[in-house]
Write an enzyme that holds these catalytic residues in place. Structure first.
Site: not given
Ligand code: F6P
Length: 320
Positions: A11, A72, A102-104, A126, A128, A130, A172, A251, A254
């Site tokens: 994202g 992604r 981000g984490d992904g 991100t 998020d 996170d 998320r 969105h 973002r």
């Protein structure tokens, strides 16, 4: 001259462009040749990699999104594609890569750093927020301001009617945006994935408040809870007896013109990332915690679960 590349993955966040601009400036300052990878890991696989110049980054600092675009990539999760991706970098003589994501994206970076002889450095980016071991990820401040403005607007209409407004934020499975937004918007209810809730617990209090003259409620609920915004809205109508509307912010969270804080943080994160790579750090993430920048190993970052800040949860106790 050594070469260095940058890509954005997952994202997008507001201030990625500020980071990209400063990446070019700081690379030249350090006598490095900067490269752009377009379309995230997809572009790495498809060899969409171009030399960067000052003129590429003029006039972008105020723009949300990312001029490099993002993706992604499910292909990147396969080893066979990662070989192609690294080969593309090697052919151009690039052995240093900065990943904004981000984490992904960091899980992809983790694999890359384990399998190949390439230096990678992650910059948490991100909305998020996170990423473990970092209190802050790029884009969070801008996103929180977008949410604040949206809830302020909703409050205007809420206060003109007798209604409950249920507002769903992104994240998320992380409730950070909802937690901070509920506090800074003076909400009556907060539902997040990290804290179990029982709607019955609110019932008596809210009914009492309505009979004492309360005209409207603001409930902030995070993506990832067991119910959705619509069903919480229905609960207000059926159980509290007040008309209700649900708004899913989606969105818009973002986008937007990046905040001053995010622009400055983008510059600082990039300096630390380039310095780490020049210092031969092979697989680190630039983390920001307790107001300091620290390099953490990617193994620790992907192997740790981020917990919500206890002091914020404490502040939000009456809404939870
Ligand atoms: O990771 C950022 C994020 O905006 C999450 O909050 C959200 O769940 C997800 O991305 C949405 O992803 P997409 O843009 O692919 O719909």
């Amino acid at each position: 001259m050594q070469s260095i590349a940058i890509l954005c993955s997952g994202g997008d966040v507001s201030s990625m462009n500020a980071a990209i601009k400063h990446f070019v400036e700081y690379s030249f300052e350090n006598s490095l040749t900067p490269y752009f990878v377009y379309d995230g890991y997809e572009g790495l696989i498809d060899n969409n990699i171009k030399k960067a110049s000052y003129s590429d980054v003029s006039g972008i600092i105020n723009r949300g999104g990312t001029m490099l675009r993002s993706s992604r990539s499910s292909r990147f999760m396969k080893y066979s594609y990662r070989i192609i991706a690294v080969d593309n970098l090697k052919k151009l003589g690039i052995d240093m890569l900065i990943i904004l994501g981000g984490d992904g994206s960091f899980r992809g970076m983790h694999k890359l750093s384990k399998e190949f002889d390439i230096k990678v450095c992650g910059v948490p980016s991100t909305i998020d927020n996170d990423i473990a071991l970092s209190d802050y990820s790029l884009g969070v401040d801008t996103s929180l301001n977008v949410i604040k403005n949206a809830i302020d607007s909703i409050r205007d209409t809420a206060s003109s009617f007798k209604r409950a407004f249920v507002i769903e934020t992104m994240g998320r499975d992380c409730g950070f945006l909802a937690l901070v937004s509920s506090l800074t918007s003076g909400a009556e209810m907060l539902l997040i994935p990290e804290v179990e809730y029982d709607l019955d617990k609110y019932k008596h209090r809210f009914k009492q408040q309505v009979s004492n003259g309360r005209n409207y409620f603001i409930a902030v609920v995070s993506e990832g809870i067991k119910d959705d915004a619509q069903s919480i809205s229905k609960w207000f109508e059926e159980e509290i007896g007040i008309e209700s509307r649900a708004t899913i912010l989606g969105h818009i969270q973002r986008g937007s013109n990046p905040s001053v804080y995010d622009r400055l943080m983008a510059y600082k994160f990039i300096n630390h990332a380039v310095d780490a790579l020049l210092d031969n750090k092979k697989s680190s993430v630039v983390c920001h915690s307790d107001s300091n920048f620290k390099l953490e190993n990617i193994d620790d970052v992907v192997g740790t679960k981020k917990e919500l800040d206890c002091s914020l949860l404490k502040l939000a106790k009456s809404m939870l």
